[in-house]
Scaffold this active site. Structure first.
Site, PDB file in Angstrom:
ATOM      1  N   GLN A   1      76.374   4.670  30.121  1.00  0.00           N
ATOM      2  CA  GLN A   1      75.829   5.410  28.994  1.00  0.00           C
ATOM      3  C   GLN A   1      74.317   5.549  29.147  1.00  0.00           C
ATOM      4  OE1 GLN A   1      77.396   6.671  26.208  1.00  0.00           O
ATOM      5  NE2 GLN A   1      79.481   6.043  26.711  1.00  0.00           N
TER       6      GLN A   1
ATOM      7  N   GLY B   1      71.812   1.450  40.742  1.00  0.00           N
ATOM      8  CA  GLY B   1      71.752  -0.007  40.851  1.00  0.00           C
ATOM      9  C   GLY B   1      71.539  -0.707  39.535  1.00  0.00           C
ATOM     10  N   LEU B   2      70.434  -1.487  39.442  1.00  0.00           N
ATOM     11  CA  LEU B   2      70.197  -2.300  38.252  1.00  0.00           C
ATOM     12  C   LEU B   2      68.774  -2.121  37.752  1.00  0.00           C
ATOM     13  CD1 LEU B   2      68.346  -5.036  38.937  1.00  0.00           C
ATOM     14  CD2 LEU B   2      70.447  -5.737  40.060  1.00  0.00           C
TER      15      LEU B   2
ATOM     16  N   CYS C   1      73.276   1.317  26.458  1.00  0.00           N
ATOM     17  CA  CYS C   1      74.566   1.257  27.158  1.00  0.00           C
ATOM     18  C   CYS C   1      75.732   1.616  26.244  1.00  0.00           C
ATOM     19  CB  CYS C   1      74.756  -0.106  27.813  1.00  0.00           C
ATOM     20  SG  CYS C   1      73.414  -0.530  28.940  1.00  0.00           S
TER      21      CYS C   1
END
Length: 191
Positions: free
Chosen positions: A52, A129-130, A147
């Site tokens: 999201q 990724g992060l 999210c």
């Protein structure tokens, strides 16, 4: 990132990119407009990653993982677990106890989310990724449902470790992911 993934072949080396972004909301492929509450002066960019909406900004360490999952014999769930464990291990090194949650990917300290994940797999290779919140302004997260979760409380490393910066977290993050990937020693070059 897209060009790298499009141009790579079986012999291309994997790469890990560590970056910080200017303020931006990114909306993943599953993103719903109702989760963007009040973007104001922060641009909203559509992304081809999973998930999201999230926020990226200065003081947040973003790690893009450009890995050939077929060659590494990793599935998508394996990669998510590996990324979460990378962050858990990095935070443990500086005395912060963190954990993943089965119901909401990412890494948490208590009930507060400190790291978000979003991936895309194309031709057996990962990208995106992060995003680990280090010493950033968290207030833009109040303009979205992070999210896709209304009321999700966000956290940053400096709430527990005041001297943390992206400069001193980035090498730890890289060392931890390489250890979990069973890669040889590396040279960290700051651009």
């Amino acid at each position: 990132m897209h060009n790298f993934t499009d141009m790579r072949d079986e012999n291309s080396h994997d790469e890990i990119w560590l970056v910080e972004h200017y303020p931006v909301f990114t909306q993943g492929q599953a993103g719903k407009a109702e989760h963007i509450l009040m973007p104001g002066d922060i641009p909203v960019v559509q992304s081809d990653r999973g998930g999201q909406v999230t926020y990226h900004g200065p003081g947040q360490q973003v790690m893009y993982v450009l890995l050939n999952l077929k060659r590494r014999k990793l599935g998508v769930r394996d990669l998510v677990t590996l990324l979460e464990q990378t962050v858990v291990n990095t935070l443990a090194e500086i005395g912060i106890e963190a954990h993943p949650r089965a119901d909401a990917p990412g890494v948490y300290v208590g009930e507060k989310k400190i790291c978000s994940l979003g991936l895309r797999i194309r031709r057996g290779c990962s990208f995106h990724g992060l995003a680990l919140n280090v010493n950033m302004d968290l207030s833009p997260f109040l303009r979205i449902n992070p999210c896709g979760y209304a009321g999700m409380e966000m956290a940053k490393i400096t709430q527990w470790k005041e001297d943390a910066t992206t400069d001193n977290i980035a090498p730890r993050l890289l060392a931890n992911i390489l250890a979990l990937l069973n890669n040889p020693p590396y040279e960290y070059i700051a651009a």
